[in-house]
Design an enzyme around this catalytic site. Structure first.
Site, PDB file in Angstrom:
ATOM      1  N   SER A  95     -19.030  43.728  21.092  1.00 25.31           N
ATOM      2  CA  SER A  95     -20.085  42.756  21.407  1.00 25.31           C
ATOM      3  C   SER A  95     -21.460  43.322  21.080  1.00 25.31           C
ATOM      4  O   SER A  95     -22.319  42.626  20.535  1.00 25.31           O
ATOM      5  CB  SER A  95     -20.061  42.385  22.897  1.00 25.31           C
ATOM      6  N   GLY A 141     -24.042  26.271  28.245  1.00 21.46           N
ATOM      7  CA  GLY A 141     -24.156  26.794  26.896  1.00 21.46           C
ATOM      8  C   GLY A 141     -23.523  25.927  25.830  1.00 21.46           C
ATOM      9  O   GLY A 141     -23.879  26.025  24.650  1.00 21.46           O
ATOM     10  N   GLN A 283      16.851  42.136  25.896  1.00 24.96           N
ATOM     11  CA  GLN A 283      16.467  40.925  25.163  1.00 24.96           C
ATOM     12  C   GLN A 283      15.112  40.379  25.604  1.00 24.96           C
ATOM     13  O   GLN A 283      14.291  39.997  24.777  1.00 24.96           O
ATOM     14  CB  GLN A 283      17.536  39.841  25.335  1.00 24.96           C
ATOM     15  N   GLU A 367     -19.583  32.437  22.811  1.00 25.32           N
ATOM     16  CA  GLU A 367     -19.617  32.088  21.373  1.00 25.32           C
ATOM     17  C   GLU A 367     -18.789  30.838  21.092  1.00 25.32           C
ATOM     18  O   GLU A 367     -18.083  30.755  20.102  1.00 25.32           O
ATOM     19  CB  GLU A 367     -19.085  33.252  20.535  1.00 25.32           C
ATOM     20  N   THR A 369     -16.680  27.968  23.669  1.00 29.29           N
ATOM     21  CA  THR A 369     -15.454  28.067  24.463  1.00 29.29           C
ATOM     22  C   THR A 369     -14.277  27.607  23.602  1.00 29.29           C
ATOM     23  O   THR A 369     -14.452  26.952  22.571  1.00 29.29           O
ATOM     24  CB  THR A 369     -15.519  27.157  25.706  1.00 29.29           C
TER      25      THR A 369
END
Lengths: 387, 263
Positions: A95, A141, A283, A367, A369
């Protein structure tokens, strides 16, 4: 035929140039030697390891895909690989580099005057000036068009009022690229630390990106000269284009985080014996590990082609949205699953999946959602915005 | 001053080494090769000497001897900041031993006027540590091995170096020209930089073959030959003793005394 490499199932390294491989190896080594030994503790202490900045800068990672102004002008695939390796360390470190390069240096490079570029870019490349990017506000935002921060023209200057929130690098930044609404629409400004009326404070008690600085910025009648405005940015296209750059890097970063988690889960399941055999012989575990490899492999091919499109100048921002959505979801799901595979030990910061998992909760939100990216792709394929 | 740093292309230390089926060497396919870490100290030290004496016009050359792929270490050295790079590359150099390698290098550099040669203490592939001292012998130069600190005289013509020896450090005064080999602790090598990497791509590497080095194949005949490569024998599995703790203790004591003869 030889068995494929677990860590690169489709041999995507073969699709890289020598130079791209060298760049990846160089950053990989830096992360192994300098980031991994300190990062868990930094995360635990809620501290950004600032001491890494000089080395990151000396390696030339800041603004590495920009041309001129002392920047190395690397291609975008190399930049992506750098993000991938850094985020294999921690999302906080990636970041820091994303914000400095894609969100702060990029807009100056793309929208700034010659004077602004000369003044800031070489210094930022060397890590002597740290930047932060102010778009998101306390009230939200995803709809930046309704931002409350505004700039009013007074004489030759601009007077800015408002607040920004969730700003990476906020309190350690020497300059902030701040987006504000004006009578003519959204405009970008370079606001310098110490300008009267500009203050910042850290957001504490985060459960995610703890090894990164996240802050609030406040502007109270901050007077900024016209010379500090980014003249070529008009409207929301300015900040959104920066986000496209950063999101592009994030699509790669999530791969690194997922690889780190898988690595640890794989080692653990080979060693941990349960009901008389190693977990990796069962498995249920094999299906889960195979699913990790499937999703990482798909994400790698996606980011690589995205990078090739970007390098060819043929990238559409909705393609970045698709990859950001796919790859961060991939990273988060894998981190959560690897956390679970590790059992009780997986809740310790000593194991990386829980740290990556907590970090990616931010990465999937910031940046753009996940939902916003789904809607961007939805708009692209239907022609109707449904935000 | 002209400084030469030697650098060797070696498998990365974390590589899982596999011996070729015919025992002729190690499998190199899929193995990542890097600059020998001790050679990184050598390149780093050369660059630091140049940087600390920026006005002195010091030139740093890096030399490697190895197959075509070894050119990568010259590029890495360029990305760290080296000025010149030389790559000794010829089929005739394949599998030559350390003394022959030293002779080859000596022949390649004899007319180039170096004042100081810095090498790694050893390379992490074969661990022999002979090329540095042998090269000094070929040149008739003094050398100090396993150096951990260098203190230059004011005139930059001599230095006091510290070398690590068992349980102590030896302090040696030495004059140029000379050869030093680097021990871990001398410095911390820098990472190559991206701008350096970009420039390195365009910078030419001087590649010299047998003829260009100017030695006859007979002059570099190896006195030693690799016989065969073999993986270490697998460790025999441990023995589990059974019974009550008393019985097991008794049995263990018996094994140590009678079978292993340790007590």
């Amino acid at each position: 035929m030889e068995s494929p490499n677990v860590h690169d199932f489709y041999d995507t390294r073969a699709l890289l140039s020598d130079e791209e491989r060298q760049v990846q190896d160089m950053v990989r080594r830096f992360v192994d030697e300098k980031v991994l030994p300190v990062i868990a503790h930094a995360f635990e202490e809620h501290r950004f390891p600032k001491e890494l900045i000089p080395t990151i800068a000396e390696m030339g990672l800041l603004g590495c895909n920009l041309e001129g102004y002392d920047c190395p002008g690397l291609n975008n695939v190399s930049y992506g690989l750098i993000c991938q390796e850094l985020e294999r360390g921690d999302s906080g470190i990636r970041s820091f580099v994303s914000v400095q390069g894609s969100l702060c240096m990029y807009p100056i490079h793309a929208y700034g005057t010659e004077e602004q570029k000369k003044k800031w870019l070489p210094q930022m490349h060397r890590g002597r000036v740290i930047g932060c990017f102010g778009l998101t506000e306390p009230d939200g935002g995803s709809d930046p068009g309704t931002m409350k921060t505004h700039a009013k023209k007074q004489g030759g200057d601009w007077v800015i009022n408002g607040a920004k929130m969730w700003i990476t690098n906020g309190t350690i930044a020497d300059i902030a690229i701040v987006w504000a609404s004006t009578d003519e629409g959204v405009r970008g400004f370079i606001i310098e630390k110490g300008m009267p009326g500009y203050t910042s404070r850290d957001i504490l008690r985060k459960m995610s990106l703890r090894a990164s600085v996240t802050s609030e910025l406040f502007f109270e009648n901050v007077r900024v000269p016209e010379a500090s405005r980014l003249p070529k940015a008009a409207g929301l296209g300015g900040p959104l284009s920066c986000l496209t750059q950063a999101r592009y890097g994030i699509t790669w970063g999530a791969i690194g985080a997922a690889e780190a988690c898988l690595d640890e889960a794989l080692t653990f399941t080979k060693q941990r014996v349960l009901f008389g055999r190693p977990l990796s012989h069962t498995q249920t575990i094999q299906r889960r590990l195979a699913d990790c490899v499937r999703r990482i492999t798909a994400a790698k091919l996606m980011s690589l082609q995205l990078g090739r499109l970007k390098d060819a100048g043929k990238l559409h921002h909705s393609q970045v949205s698709l990859a950001k959505w796919n790859n961060v979801r991939m990273g988060l799901d894998i981190a959560r699953d690897c956390r679970d595979i590790l059992g009780a030990g997986g809740i310790s910061v000593e194991c990386c999946p829980i740290r990556h998992m907590l970090n990616l909760e931010s990465v999937i939100t910031y940046e753009g959602t996940e939902t916003i990216h789904e809607l961007v792709v939805g708009r692209e394929i239907t022609g109707h915005p449904a935000f | 001053m002209k400084i030469l740093a030697l650098a060797k292309h070696v498998p990365e230390s974390t590589t899982n080494i596999k011996v070729k089926a015919d025992g002729s060497g190690i499998e190199t396919v899929g193995v990542k090769f890097v600059m020998n870490p001790f050679c990184e100290f050598a390149v780093e030290e050369a660059l630091r000497i140049r940087e600390k004496n920026a006005a002195a016009g010091i030139e740093v050359t890096v030399l490697t001897l190895g197959p075509a792929a070894a050119a990568d270490v010259v590029r890495t050295a360029y990305a760290m900041g080296a000025d010149q790079g030389v790559h000794l590359c010829d089929d005739a150099f394949t599998s030559i031993d350390e003394i022959a390698a030293a002779r080859t290098i000596a022949a390649a550099i004899k007319s180039r006027g170096f004042d100081l040669i810095i090498a790694g203490k050893h390379a992490i592939d074969y661990d022999s540590g002979q090329v540095g001292p042998a090269l000094a012998e070929c040149l008739g130069w003094p050398h100090v091995g396993a150096v951990v600190a260098i203190e230059w005289a004011a005139d930059m013509k001599s230095m006091t170096v510290r070398r690590r020896i068992e349980g102590a450090e030896e302090v040696v005064n030495i004059k140029l020209p000379c050869l030093l080999t680097c021990e871990k602790g001398l410095n911390e090598a820098r990472y190559p930089s991206l701008p350096g990497l970009m420039k390195a791509k365009k910078k030419p590497i001087e590649t010299l073959n047998l003829a260009a080095v100017g030695v006859a194949q007979a002059d570099i005949a190896s006195a030693t030959k690799m016989g065969e490569f073999a993986p270490p024998p697998p460790r025999p599995p441990g023995r589990m003793l059974k019974g009550s703790p008393e019985e097991m203790a008794k049995e263990l004591a018996r094994i140590l005394r009678e079978e292993e003869k340790l007590i």
